[in-house]
Design a protein around this motif. Structure first.
Motif: not given
Length: 156
Positions: A52, A83-84, A87, A90
């Motif tokens: 990540l 989006q990263n 992520d 998350d």
């Protein structure tokens, strides 16, 4: 407009402020430690966090290049960078909860590499990555892994 997204910082302070007192996370180049049997879950977490953060560096650079050159893929690069960040948020949710993961995903991350890129210092950009950025990313991912494992040992 999109470049201003890259200028907010404080993500590390946010994450480390969520750790209880007494938890330390460290990563030192060349430090020798006692050999320990690592659980598959710990190894998976470490690999996931490394990927990540490396992805974050790659997508940040790609976006900065697109934005500065006004390339047609600028919006696509920004969407992938954001989006990263989602992520990353998350990845922290199983340990710190939905709200903390969402807050982390909303933070914008800034690095030395972005600053030299914006200044058109191409040699400095390469040096920032080669000399310290990649190593810092891996050490940061390892520090997060160590902190999470110490905070939530029952999950590993």
């Amino acid at each position: 407009m999109e470049l201003q997204l890259l200028y907010k910082n404080g993500m590390l302070m946010f994450v480390f402020s969520m750790m209880p007192a007494g938890v330390s996370a460290k990563a030192h180049v060349g430090e020798k430690t006692d050999s320990v049997c690592l659980s598959p879950k710990l190894v998976q977490l470490q690999g996931d966090l490394r990927k990540l953060w490396i992805d974050h560096a790659v997508w940040t650079k790609k976006y900065v290049v697109s934005a500065l050159a006004n390339l047609p893929d600028q919006q696509e690069m920004l969407a992938r960078l954001l989006q990263n960040q989602q992520d990353i948020g998350d990845a922290f949710k199983p340990y710190y909860g939905e709200e903390a993961g969402n807050k982390l995903a909303e933070l914008q991350l800034l690095t030395d590499q972005i600053v030299v890129r914006i200044k058109n210092d191409w040699k400095g950009d390469t040096a920032a990555y080669d000399d310290k950025y990649e190593t810092q990313i891996i050490h940061m991912a390892d520090a997060f892994t160590e902190g999470i494992v110490k905070q939530f040992p029952g999950k590993f």
